[in-house]
Scaffold this active site. Sequence first.
Site, PDB file in Angstrom:
ATOM      1  N   TYR A 152      11.557  36.272  -9.485  1.00 34.45           N
ATOM      2  CA  TYR A 152      12.530  37.334  -9.195  1.00 34.45           C
ATOM      3  C   TYR A 152      11.833  38.425  -8.381  1.00 34.45           C
ATOM      4  CZ  TYR A 152      15.847  41.175 -10.292  1.00 34.45           C
ATOM      5  OH  TYR A 152      16.716  42.238 -10.229  1.00 34.45           O
TER       6      TYR A 152
ATOM      7  N   LYS B 197      15.227  34.253  -7.426  1.00 32.53           N
ATOM      8  CA  LYS B 197      16.255  35.222  -7.054  1.00 32.53           C
ATOM      9  C   LYS B 197      15.619  36.187  -6.078  1.00 32.53           C
ATOM     10  CE  LYS B 197      19.156  39.025  -8.540  1.00 32.53           C
ATOM     11  NZ  LYS B 197      19.535  40.012  -9.546  1.00 32.53           N
TER      12      LYS B 197
END
Lengths: 289, 289, 289, 289
Positions: free
Chosen positions: D130, D158
């Site tokens: 992330y 992400k």
Amino acid sequence: MHGTGVPIATPFDDDGSIDDDALTDLVGWLEDAGIDFLVPCGSTGEAPLLTPDERVRVVETVAAATELPVVAGTGHEGFEPTLETTERAAGAGADAALVVTPSYYGSDDEELAAYYRDLADASPIPIYLYSVPKFTDHALSPDAAAALASHDNVAGIKDSSGSLESLQRLVRLTRGEEFSVLVGSGSVYAAGLAAGADGGVLAVANVAPEVASAIYRADRDDRPAAARSHNADLVELNRAVTSRYGVPGVKAVLALRDRPVGTPRRPLRPLEDDAVADLESILEETIDG
Amino acid sequence: MHGTGVPIATPFDDDGSIDDDALTDLVGWLEDAGIDFLVPCGSTGEAPLLTPDERVRVVETVAAATELPVVAGTGHEGFEPTLETTERAAGAGADAALVVTPSYYGSDDEELAAYYRDLADASPIPIYLYSVPKFTDHALSPDAAAALASHDNVAGIKDSSGSLESLQRLVRLTRGEEFSVLVGSGSVYAAGLAAGADGGVLAVANVAPEVASAIYRADRDDRPAAARSHNADLVELNRAVTSRYGVPGVKAVLALRDRPVGTPRRPLRPLEDDAVADLESILEETIDG
Amino acid sequence: MHGTGVPIATPFDDDGSIDDDALTDLVGWLEDAGIDFLVPCGSTGEAPLLTPDERVRVVETVAAATELPVVAGTGHEGFEPTLETTERAAGAGADAALVVTPSYYGSDDEELAAYYRDLADASPIPIYLYSVPKFTDHALSPDAAAALASHDNVAGIKDSSGSLESLQRLVRLTRGEEFSVLVGSGSVYAAGLAAGADGGVLAVANVAPEVASAIYRADRDDRPAAARSHNADLVELNRAVTSRYGVPGVKAVLALRDRPVGTPRRPLRPLEDDAVADLESILEETIDG
Amino acid sequence: MHGTGVPIATPFDDDGSIDDDALTDLVGWLEDAGIDFLVPCGSTGEAPLLTPDERVRVVETVAAATELPVVAGTGHEGFEPTLETTERAAGAGADAALVVTPSYYGSDDEELAAYYRDLADASPIPIYLYSVPKFTDHALSPDAAAALASHDNVAGIKDSSGSLESLQRLVRLTRGEEFSVLVGSGSVYAAGLAAGADGGVLAVANVAPEVASAIYRADRDDRPAAARSHNADLVELNRAVTSRYGVPGVKAVLALRDRPVGTPRRPLRPLEDDAVADLESILEETIDG
């Protein structure tokens, strides 16, 4: 301005002076590759490393070498020098001026808006705003740009933030105005055009003008998937000649494409051999791939 | 260079042109207040907002108005323009040149060292390095500066980082060299001198030259507590004319001290009334307090 | 709090668990070297890499090992976790809490002031503000800190900005308040004390506690030149265990001083051999020099 | 993971405790709107403001309320706390873990790669990288992410940089790997999907789940122009609940959509009335427009 513009590299000869012949030759090559307009004295053209006289000479040479529109980079840090260079560029054949946001004193959007408004009032040719946070550490907000869009002598913006959000907002906020939104980052050219941008001014268009032009034409001809695909091909080369190797990378790749333009000016430095080899392999993948 | 230098403000008249008379007058006032040398065309002098010709004219005017040493700000983004302005400044009477680190292309210490070395080789007058991360987003490391200190034509550095660590390291790393360490931040002047710096070039010395000079003299006369105390008096005014109100603040305070120098050039803007009122009260505390 | 505090390193054993014995031993060694108070669970203590339970255990161990005051680092990103850890630290023997500015969401001074006010209202022990822009990318302004100084349960600030301007302003703006200004950067310890600071909390005090203590005592005994001289001796070592090698540097130097504390937790990593050799030579210059 | 994920807001009751009922209700509403998976304890879920126990409880509640996949945010600054929370989240029903890059100590890509590799080795559930430079000030490079993609227990990333270049490079560099590229910025969702991303995890999907889902479905059904058009509708609302008003904006809009989730935790603060009015008008344009 519509279509693909090239922030053309400034060739230097062995003495470090501007090489007019190489510049004229480069203009012709880019034209043949299908580009739509020329932008001498941009960041890729090492404008901050030129004297004001040299800037004018570069504009003159480019304007003399082409029938395409010429948008000259005329921005300095201050209003008076910028206006002076803008006026001289107009005299040298520029159709419009690209004016980078002053950055030394950390001006905010309010100061920049006043600066641009005064400049547009005084300039003999239309002004394009130029936001390039990578170099200036400040992104002109789409809201500030849109507030300037209604000015008769503000013709558009080159947004080199690389942010698709910024391009989308610029398109939406200036809808109905005579205001061109030009994409300044090669990685978002197709996406920006699909979102409604009018064209682009791309460092990578120096070294792969045929691909940059193909992106624009595919979009114009309503083939967005083709535009995206051409753009995907360009991502590594674009990154190589911007965030990774910068202007020295542009110049190295032009040599690889048989358009030698000399070395960059100090404090920039020519690339080491391994970087050139890296560029060579990226170029091969891009152009032949 | 030793002692207190002033990065002198550039006065403009109502037309926005350089006001030579006001500049000459300002030089005299500063001299009378005990400052030791003058630095025309620094950041406080709005050098980035002047044309090259205007820079030379400012240097000429200052050099003609004083017997004190003159260190002219001659830095542009590129080598060629910087060398050209340096040569012209030398011809106009500058004893040395203050050259800010180029910043547009984000040069690192290695590129900057090569740039300064080439410039020192070519310059007719000694070069002072100038590191001002507030404006350039890059602090030249003390190690890089120290590596340049042995060059015959590199005379010192103006370190405007505000970092006492940086000043301490510069003093230590250049011990034994002919190399002046000049403090560029008013808040650390006394502390920098106590650590071995040779002097300072301070924006606040434009507006409180008597206090800035008193700091230096107290240090030289081995009264460090007095130097610190004078410096403590100056902290708020210094902050007001740097991080808080910048160059427009310097110009506003000069007007309050009966040395009007006009308004700053765009994109800078004159201060609003409440800011001027704020400065007035800070000035009163500083000078009378 | 007055004098020299140590943001004590957290020793880990070979399994990566907290090594209570090594911690107790380190406390004793630091006490013998003359330090004045202890700060477990600061940035140097790898607090962000500990679980809340581990933080409490570290505080307990330190509090059990010493009669000196204990200021525990209890700051997390959110109010509720911070209050919970503060209450548990108080139960574990902490005399006060050091609370770093939350940084994840980019809070501004106004949000931070409200946060600290609520925390001081609820905390069973006094709160010290902690501004460390190197890690949080935000410097709490002296003005914001001063506005909190009148709160009964706000006891002071650790300012690790490295800015002498900030320290000078904090001293001036909190004059008359029960509010300790603690220097958080080893390079400005003597200068900060000379400007009126009450003490310091210094990473470098882990590895050179005798020198850090000597700086404070020299200042207290009105020998500022001696304080400055001790501080000058410490500049390279301080830089080595902060900006250059960070917490892994602190741990490596403690091993060199025969106080092994294990390796840092991930994502931090132990130093390479050449970095350790570099530290060894800097340490020798500092302690024996 | 494919499709549209929601970094679900964490509802608090009037006492500031987690409101399980409101959370369960919100999950149902989002499911009905067509979203594909849930991401409790992300940045939008105020994870940094929760205690570890609270994080586990949020994951439990979400997992109990849905049949959709659950990707739990489990990242802390350190390896040990992150692994502990990851294990507990797995026990609470999470199918995978989303682990933000540690940022306090300024880790570089090499340190982060080692950190993720060790974590993937130890974690009972697959790990998603992330990267959210807006909060951590560091963008994990596509090259570093791609080097982790071959790890069996690294399932994807992400990418909340907002950079289409980064998404394009991630897609290209991880081609052939079992590795999901998830778009983390609402402004580039359609463009990222068109470039080959597998889905998205979008703050704006909390407040306009039907539009976010429509973008994904249009792309999947090979209607890129429709995807782009839906995305264009979302740009202002997306900006409002991210860069402009952040998490407090998400919570305010949820209240406007009759899904009240309480106020954000300190140091975040509820929005002022004029900001809520602004959001209301943006929401109306987006949903009804």
